[in-house]
Design an enzyme around this catalytic site. Sequence first.
Site: not given
Length: 526
Positions: A208, A270
């Site tokens: 993330d 990401e």
Amino acid sequence: MTAPRWWSRAVFYQLYPRSFADSDGDGVGDLDGVTAHLDYLRSLGVDALWLNPVMVSPMVDHGYDVADPRDVDPLFGGMAALDRLIAAARAVDIKVTMDLVPNHTSSAHPWFQAALAAGPGSPERARYHFRDGRGPNGDLPPNNWTSVFGGPAWTRVSAADGRPGQWYLHLFDAAQPDLNWDNPEIAADLERTLRFWLDRGVAGFRIDVAHGMAKPADLPDMADRAAESDTAMLTSESNDPRFNNDGVHAIHRDIRTVLDDYPDAATVGEVWVFDNADFAKYLRPDELHLGFNFRLVRADFTAHAVREAIENSLAAAELADSPPTWTLSNHDVEREVSRYGDGAQGLSRARAMALVMLALPGAVFVYNGEELGLPNVDLPDDVLQDPVWERSGHTERGRDGCRVPLPWSGDTAPYGFSAAADTWLPMPAGWGPLTVDAQCTDPESTLSLFRRAIELRRGRTVLGRSVRWLPTAPDLLAFQCEDGLVCLLNAGSTTVDLPAGQVVLASGPLPGGRMPPATAAWLTYD
Ligand code: NOJ
């Protein structure tokens, strides 16, 4: 030449555990629900799952606020349910990858609670970014950074020891304080977390905000930006001090050192970085295995935009000497059926784009429900849960509309998703024809299209890393992959003739051997 690693050409299925299948009737999906439907995933043909976060969490941001990074939340069935899923998935040759959230913790994490209790200047506060405020009483936030979810990126805590309350940094919700990665304790703890899951049989991580984590020491103000670009997910500007600071690469090198002890495991970051040279840095041989490329998500349904997105992603992959990655959708963006105009047109376009994506070389990410052609759902205000709704002062509805549970069977909500009538987000009327049951025996369904496309993709021996563009009319797109497969897309408004070749798959009917608008086809040549 070494054989390509599994992740370099895998079809990943992004599974939002809250919304996939509920096994215990509480209206929220869980891991035993996933295990119960492994036959479905197997028949879809995917190689690996990416589970959105399942760690212990107060669920303010549905798991992206982690309170214990080394345990599974009871809502999802606890650790035993994950062990059951990993074992059952392994038996059908599906790998399980997890989400990892290293940029921030939950405010309920014991570290943050200890930081609040310990007060200014303490080693406990040094795990986060606590600062005194500006202005006479420290009433103003330490800088002008905004939260990606709206509002300031700083929240003030109560006064302690007679001193004015300090502020802490959170690039997302106030319940997601950013960790201070200059503190070596943070990296040491992440290493424990990585090994904990890898030792349990997890095949890797989606990381993330992989371009976050490192912050510039002096936390300089950010430039004024359009309000939209502050809060929109998946955007970034090169001069934004909140993200993409050079120090982040040392963090990725540390992560890779651990992963290298588990040679069959991979990371996918990401990375909202749209400058290709900057993006490529994250994919150096000692950093991430894969980086999400969001160009296709952002491309309009025109031949020009789609071609530009593909060319750009391939160029980035070439520069990084890394497999390209493709995604049309995820839990943060409006579903593509709706992005492309909703209704029959949106669905035809989404189906056509699925064939474009699944023809391309590299790793592909399919977001649960995409294979059913689900549209976004317009939800009433009173059920919205995404923190974006509150933090934007009710100006942005947030991401709930793409997270509505999956319909499995029947004609009314909850369509076999749960035994409970009240699902965590309400499911709309009219989804009967979109259920798995309704689609699985219909050869023309979106589910059948995905199954066939993934099956054909698995049978392809060379995918390579490049495509050859073929000359076409301006509203068409045609490319040939290294194994000879040609993909043709009609993004225009008139029906066109098909070129010579055998059609092996089409996203819609080809009446009279001609290709209507919003259709794609795969062709082979003997
Ligand atoms: C990106 C995730 O995809 C999103 O869902 C989440 O809200 C933020 N990171 C914060 O963790």
